[in-house]
Design a protein around this motif. Structure first.
Motif, PDB file in Angstrom:
ATOM      1  N   TYR A  53      21.432   1.589  -1.615  1.00  0.00           N
ATOM      2  CA  TYR A  53      20.421   2.912  -2.928  1.00  0.00           C
ATOM      3  C   TYR A  53      22.375   3.609  -3.291  1.00  0.00           C
ATOM      4  O   TYR A  53      22.936   3.396  -4.168  1.00  0.00           O
TER       5      TYR A  53
ATOM      6  N   GLY B 264      26.191   1.988  -8.172  1.00  0.00           N
ATOM      7  CA  GLY B 264      26.278   2.412  -9.171  1.00  0.00           C
ATOM      8  C   GLY B 264      25.270   2.916 -10.141  1.00  0.00           C
ATOM      9  O   GLY B 264      24.260   2.204  -9.640  1.00  0.00           O
ATOM     10  N   SER B 265      25.718   4.167 -11.220  1.00  0.00           N
ATOM     11  CA  SER B 265      24.862   3.849 -11.983  1.00  0.00           C
ATOM     12  C   SER B 265      24.330   3.063 -12.168  1.00  0.00           C
ATOM     13  O   SER B 265      24.756   1.847 -12.596  1.00  0.00           O
ATOM     14  N   GLY B 266      22.719   2.788 -12.621  1.00  0.00           N
ATOM     15  CA  GLY B 266      22.280   0.730 -13.814  1.00  0.00           C
ATOM     16  C   GLY B 266      22.652   0.098 -12.469  1.00  0.00           C
ATOM     17  O   GLY B 266      21.935  -0.607 -12.493  1.00  0.00           O
TER      18      GLY B 266
ATOM     19  N   LYS C 175      18.984   1.727  -9.582  1.00  0.00           N
ATOM     20  CA  LYS C 175      19.177   2.644  -9.329  1.00  0.00           C
ATOM     21  C   LYS C 175      18.839   3.785 -11.391  1.00  0.00           C
ATOM     22  O   LYS C 175      19.695   3.021 -11.904  1.00  0.00           O
TER      23      LYS C 175
END
Ligand SMILES: C[S@@+](CC[C@H](N)C(=O)[O-])C[C@H]1O[C@@H](n2cnc3c(N)ncnc32)[C@H](O)[C@@H]1O
Length: 180
Positions: A131, A135-137, A180
């Motif tokens: 996690y 990266g974001s997404g 994420k």
């Protein structure tokens, strides 16, 4: 690698944890979860490359796939894949999960490793480290014959998870996806 060679590798190494590699249909389904344009993918437990080859088919020309595999026979087999986007790391995922961040933000992690062989604390650490490295997404996808890891993904990824059966594998897979 032939089915007989795969079974021979299993007989020498219990971590292989499967009689056969993933079927072509299951491998395609798994690779189909990769978002278009996804540039950085990490694969845990690449085996003889059944899923690895499908991942490479959907990745862009400037993509990078890091395949982590602990069995030396399989590492040799993966080395036969002629693709400059592929980097093979001969290691135990549980030992290097803290270093995943060094790869930069990862777009997707795909795992076929048998988490059953880890104790609960290590299972949670690997998912938490994964996690942290996404990266974001970014997404994680786990394929296994059982839902053992679902509570761990729920705990760390929260509500952004889904899971379904892929029946075209032998035995069928549960596919678990967290975003994420
Ligand atoms: C069920 S097989 C899946 C192989 C391949 N990905 C496929 O779908 O056919 C699990 C693979 O994970 C590898 N493996 C098991 N534990 C591992 C660990 N802790 N770190 C890295 N690889 C591991 C095994 O050697 C084996 O290749």
């Amino acid at each position: 690698m032939s089915a007989i060679s795969f079974i021979k590798t299993l007989s020498k190494d219990h971590k292989v944890a499967a009689l056969f590699p993933s079927t072509a249909a299951a491998a395609k389904k798994i690779a189909g979860e990769i978002k278009p344009g996804c540039k950085m993918v990490v694969e845990y437990g690449a085996g003889d490359g059944a899923v690895t080859k499908e991942i490479l088919k959907v990745m862009p020309p400037d993509g990078r796939l890091v395949a982590i595999e602990s069995n030396s026979d399989f590492v040799g087999e993966l080395g036969k894949i002629n693709d400059s986007r592929l980097e093979i790391i001969s290691a135990d995922v549980a030992r290097i999960s803290k270093k995943l961040k060094n790869f930069g933000p990862i777009d997707m992690i795909i795992s076929g490793i048998p988490f059953t062989l880890f104790n609960p604390r290590t299972r949670e650490e690997v998912i938490a480290d994964s996690y942290g490295a996404l990266g974001s997404g970014g997404k994680i996808l786990l394929y296994q014959h059982y839902l053992l890891m679902l509570p761990y993904i729920k705990k760390i990824f929260g509500k952004n998870i889904r899971w379904y059966v892929e029946p075209r594998n032998f035995p069928p897979y549960w596919i678990m996806v967290g975003e994420k």
